[in-house]
Design an enzyme around this catalytic site. Structure first.
Site, PDB file in Angstrom:
ATOM      1  N   ASP A 163      -1.070   1.186  -4.652  1.00 30.95           N
ATOM      2  CA  ASP A 163      -2.018   0.133  -5.069  1.00 30.95           C
ATOM      3  C   ASP A 163      -3.393   0.690  -5.413  1.00 30.95           C
ATOM      4  OD1 ASP A 163      -2.523   0.667  -2.338  1.00 30.95           O
ATOM      5  OD2 ASP A 163      -3.442  -1.297  -2.054  1.00 30.95           O
ATOM      6  N   SER A 167       0.823  -1.207   0.000  1.00 31.19           N
ATOM      7  CA  SER A 167       0.000   0.000   0.000  1.00 31.19           C
ATOM      8  C   SER A 167       0.857   1.258   0.000  1.00 31.19           C
ATOM      9  CB  SER A 167      -0.946  -0.053   1.185  1.00 31.19           C
ATOM     10  OG  SER A 167      -2.133   0.612   0.864  1.00 31.19           O
TER      11      SER A 167
END
Length: 460
Positions: A251, A104
């Site tokens: 992401d 992330s």
């Protein structure tokens, strides 16, 4: 080196000794635990995977694929993808689950396995605990040679995801096209560079400039989409007279905007603006985690809906959205969840809805931001001394503020008229996070300081 095993998955820094960093052995072990857990739930032997643009992505993917194949599981690999795209693909492929290889917003040395169930949603805390137990005991049983899984690559999902956004009933492509937006995108050297420009083109945006467009995983700045990391985007929007800037994380599940003058729209306000638009078209309820701005509550009440706070963490937001039948929800970090598309944070549908809102609004993005109540969140943390009993500290604070409305669903949230403070411990480090919000910046800081003073007193 760091390795963090939590109920939502496993993340760590690449390299180091097994068990201390995210080493190849750890990747294999946790993938094997996940595959084993799945095999006990279902006869379905299909798992979807995809990865962000990280340097270690290919290596981790090879380990994950081989491990799943070794368990007799068939892998569909979307290649360079986004978290929400993999989530959508799990259900569209009728797969048993999915794994997203992404850390992330963490820096480039990190990677992680985000684990999904058959609905394309993050696995529950209970399932996560079961999985950690399987990993701990190395309770795996690999397939014999005649039952090894297969591997296929499917690169059709970028287009499928874009189509879903463009055809979503509340996304108004003609209105967006008519506004002739000029947009700058910060793709932070990851898969946003592959997904956001084609989406904008499909939405009728002709003028798009992309910063950091090479998918190298060598992030040109700290990849968390916060104001201090978006100075290049700010400057470029200003310099090129663009209408707005768009930033996503590696992401593509978090979304932030920059106004035409280079100022921040505010990550907390991504959800506020999108909810305002959705609620103007569809009456209903909203949910965000309790560390998010109460501007969402204000907007929800204005449209006649009900707002419910949830514990922090996407899986908790989703559960609360299902419980309250929310039409829109998410997190104040720029995470938008549109339930009738899928129950996951998705920057792509966020972009479609936000631009529709901006197009209908006929104002500049700055004017849109100014139409919402101003709240300031003061985000702080306090290091805990070794051996401190957090429970006792929280009990003492609860006692001290017992005359205020309290919520103990996730740490402790105390409300003071229009202001609030939220204290919660971190799952990953010995700290207490203290978030306070007020319509006045100084007040928010002072509330946080006061509570931090209380914590320090109660620690000794």
């Amino acid at each position: 080196m760091a390795l963090i095993k939590s109920i939502s998955g496993i993340r760590g820094t690449i390299g180091g000794k097994p068990g201390e960093g995210l080493s190849p052995l750890d990747v294999v072990k946790f993938t094997a635990a996940y595959g084993t857990w799945l095999s006990r739930q279902t006869e379905n032997r299909k798992v979807v995977i995809g990865r962000d643009g990280r340097i270690s992505g290919e290596m981790v993917r090879n380990l994950v694929v081989s491990t799943l194949n070794g368990l007799g599981i068939d892998v569909v690999d979307l290649g360079l993808s986004t978290t929400p795209t993999v989530e959508l693909a799990v259900t569209m492929e009728n797969a048993a689950g999915g794994i997203i290889l992404t850390a992330s917003h963490n820096p480039k040395e990190w990677n992680a396995l985000k684990l999904l169930n058959s609905k394309g949603e993050f696995i529950s805390g209970e399932d996560g605990a079961t999985l950690l137990d399987i990993a701990e005991r190395e309770d795996f049983n690999f397939a014999d040679v005649n039952k090894l899984g297969t591997y296929t690559v499917d690169d059709s999902y970028l287009q499928k995801h874009v189509d879903l956004v463009v055809n979503y009933p509340l996304v108004d492509v003609p209105a967006i096209k008519a506004r002739n937006f000029k947009i700058v995108v910060d793709a932070v050297n990851s898969t946003g560079a592959l997904f956001v420009p084609p989406l904008l083109k499909a939405l009728g945006v002709e003028e798009v400039e992309v910063l950091f467009p090479e998918v190298t995983g060598k992030f040109s700045h700290n990849p968390e989409p916060l104001a201090e990391n978006l100075t290049a985007l700010s400057n470029e929007v200003n310099k090129s007279n663009a209408d707005l800037g768009i930033a996503v994380d590696p992401d593509v599940d978090r979304l932030c905007f920059v106004c035409e003058d280079g100022s921040m729209f505010g990550e907390e306000y991504t959800l506020v603006a999108v909810a305002d638009y959705v609620l103007s078209k569809r009456k209903g309820n909203t949910v965000s985690n309790m560390s998010s701005t109460q501007a969402l509550k204000d907007v929800t009440l204005k449209h006649g809906g009900q707002y419910t706070p949830s514990a922090v963490g996407e899986v908790n937001v989703v559960k609360k959205m299902k419980d309250t039948n929310a039409v829109i929800g998410g997190e104040g970090n720029g995470g938008i969840i549109v339930p009738d598309l899928h129950y996951g944070r998705d920057a792509l549908i966020g972009i479609g809805l936000f631009l529709s809102h901006l197009a209908h609004n006929k104002k500049s993005i700055k004017a849109l931001r100014n139409s919402y109540p101003d709240y300031f969140i003061s985000k702080n943390k306090i290091e805990l001394d070794k051996g401190v009993d957090v429970k006792t500290i929280f009990e003492k604070i609860k006692e001290k503020y017992k005359n205020q409305p309290l919520n103990t669903e996730d740490g402790l949230k105390i409300e003071f008229d229009k202001d609030w403070v939220h204290l919660r411990t971190s799952n990953t480090e010995p700290i207490i996070r203290i978030y306070a919000e007020s319509q006045n910046e100084t007040t928010a800081d002072n509330i946080a300081k006061r509570i931090m003073q209380d914590i320090k007193e109660f620690m000794h």
